[in-house]
Design an enzyme around this catalytic site. Structure first.
Site, PDB file in Angstrom:
ATOM      1  N   GLY A   1     -16.507   7.481 -15.838  1.00 55.74           N
ATOM      2  CA  GLY A   1     -15.361   6.585 -15.716  1.00 55.74           C
ATOM      3  C   GLY A   1     -15.507   5.454 -14.722  1.00 55.74           C
TER       4      GLY A   1
ATOM      5  N   HIS B   1     -14.938   5.100  -0.809  1.00 55.08           N
ATOM      6  CA  HIS B   1     -13.990   3.994  -0.625  1.00 55.08           C
ATOM      7  C   HIS B   1     -12.768   4.416   0.188  1.00 55.08           C
ATOM      8  CE1 HIS B   1     -15.715   1.659  -4.323  1.00 55.08           C
ATOM      9  NE2 HIS B   1     -16.505   1.640  -3.262  1.00 55.08           N
TER      10      HIS B   1
ATOM     11  N   ARG C   1       1.702   1.791  -3.527  1.00 52.98           N
ATOM     12  CA  ARG C   1       0.561   2.324  -4.276  1.00 52.98           C
ATOM     13  C   ARG C   1       0.331   3.784  -3.916  1.00 52.98           C
ATOM     14  NH1 ARG C   1      -5.735   0.210  -4.127  1.00 52.98           N
ATOM     15  NH2 ARG C   1      -6.384   1.127  -6.094  1.00 52.98           N
TER      16      ARG C   1
ATOM     17  N   TYR D   1       0.827  -1.208   0.000  1.00 56.64           N
ATOM     18  CA  TYR D   1       0.000   0.000   0.000  1.00 56.64           C
ATOM     19  C   TYR D   1       0.860   1.257   0.000  1.00 56.64           C
ATOM     20  CZ  TYR D   1      -4.480  -2.337   0.466  1.00 56.64           C
ATOM     21  OH  TYR D   1      -5.586  -3.090   0.218  1.00 56.64           O
TER      22      TYR D   1
END
Length: 390
Positions: free
Chosen positions: A334, A239, A187, A184
């Protein structure tokens, strides 16, 4: 002799005796007739009383039958009313379940999918009073962030490839927290280096142009809408945001263990555990797993994993859904609508009678999910600035 004569005089003659007997019989017959009359009268009275009682009983029976008929009719009406309410309840339940799954309820007819141009979308937005925008990975892809789908669909940890659904879970994080924390951090490094693109900036401009502004719901965890300048009060990062970490509430002994994350009275307490993710270490092998300064339990990314549920404290999911329930235009940009809440947002907007517009480089009007929408084909970074300029 005189006495004998007197006695003879007093003695009744046969004729007189016959008269007396006749009189007695008349009297007896009269008495008998009177008794018979009384009996007849009594019988007649009894009969009259019986008839009266029968009539009263008949009237009572008739009234009872009428009452029963009325009660039966009322019962039938109430039964039919119950059936109608039960049918409506079942239909609402089916619709609610369908909405929760992002599906279209039975007997719901959606207009055919329609391909439109930028001018048409600009007109729809101009006439709107309450706009909700729902964005997905396609918006951030134009800033160089992988979508982790298609060619980017494998996540690699060590030497093994994983599908997002099997790696991005609390269960997997609990199994190998150090390894996943390092992943993570990698990322997050990609997201930290990314910049908002023209699509992000056009949405900020659109927010200022529309009298009612916009409510922006994003599935992206990169924080690029924040960096572009979107109003944080009306930004719903459903999220989460990878730039944040929080105390892992699922571990016993943590600050939030057992705390309801949908209880408004506890929101401040829950959000107080959020901290900024530290910058990645120079070497991946040196990346430590951070721990909460208050309870000592490990930290976790403040993002929603596949095996978790939405909550209001960290993801403001109920607020996002409420915005969709009252909008008159929903602009989808998107996203393939593959997760639960975005599908529910679409269903809620449809239920409110909103116009649903979907913008994506790939459009298939024959797909079932395309029905009931206006479709604009193109990349958000190219199309949105032109729509705003209309």
């Amino acid at each position: 002799g005189v006495a004998d004569a007197g006695c003879a005089a007093l003695a009744a003659t046969p004729r007189q005796e016959n008269s007396v007997a006749w009189a007695r019989s008349i009297i007896s017959e009269a008495a008998g007739s009177s008794a018979a009359g009384d009996a007849i009268r009594r019988s007649a009275m009894d009969t009259l009383q019986h008839v009266q009682a029968t009539k009263e009983a008949q009237a009572e029976v008739t009234a009872a039958v009428d009452r029963n008929m009325s009660m039966s009719a009322d019962l039938d009406a109430k039964w039919k009313e119950f059936q109608a309410k039960f049918d409506a309840l079942m239909q609402n339940s089916v619709a609610a379940i369908a909405g929760a799954l992002g599906a279209v309820a039975p007997n719901t007819t959606l207009r055919p999918a329609e391909l439109v141009d930028e001018f048409r979308v600009a007109q729809v937005l101009r006439r709107s009073s309450k706009v909700v925008v729902l964005t997905g990975a396609g918006v951030s892809a134009e800033s160089g962030i992988p979508t982790f789908r298609g060619a980017d669909g494998f996540w690699t940890v060590g030497s093994k490839n994983y599908q997002p659904q099997e790696l991005a879970t609390w269960e997997k994080f609990n199994e190998m927290p150090e390894e996943l924390w390092r992943w993570y951090q990698y990322r997050w490094g990609i997201c930290r280096n990314a910049k908002p693109n023209a699509g992000h900036k056009a949405l900020v401009e659109l927010e200022g142009l529309l009298p009612g502004g916009i409510d922006l719901v994003t599935q992206n965890i990169d924080g690029l809408h924040r960096l572009a300048g979107s109003s944080e009060a009306r930004l719903y990062e459903v999220h989460g945001w990878i730039d944040q970490m929080r105390c892992d509430e699922r571990l016993q002994g943590s600050c939030l263990h057992g705390v309801s994350l949908d209880d408004a009275e506890l929101f401040e307490r829950a959000r107080s555990t959020i901290a900024v993710v530290p910058k990645p270490a120079a070497r991946e092998s040196d990346e430590p797993l951070p721990r909460c300064a208050n309870c000592g339990v490990r930290q976790r990314p403040n993002i929603l994993w596949f095996d978790e549920c939405y909550n209001e404290a960290f993801y403001r999911s109920r607020s996002a859904l409420a915005a969709a329930e009252t909008c008159d235009v929903l602009l989808i940009i998107g996203t393939q609508l593959t997760t639960g809440l975005p599908r529910r947002i679409v269903s809620a907007a449809r239920a409110s009678g909103a116009i649903v517009v979907r913008m994506d480089p790939l459009v298939d009007l024959k797909e079932d999910s395309s029905a009931g929408m206006l479709h604009l084909q193109g990349k958000s970074g190219e199309v949105l600035p032109r729509i705003v300029a209309e």
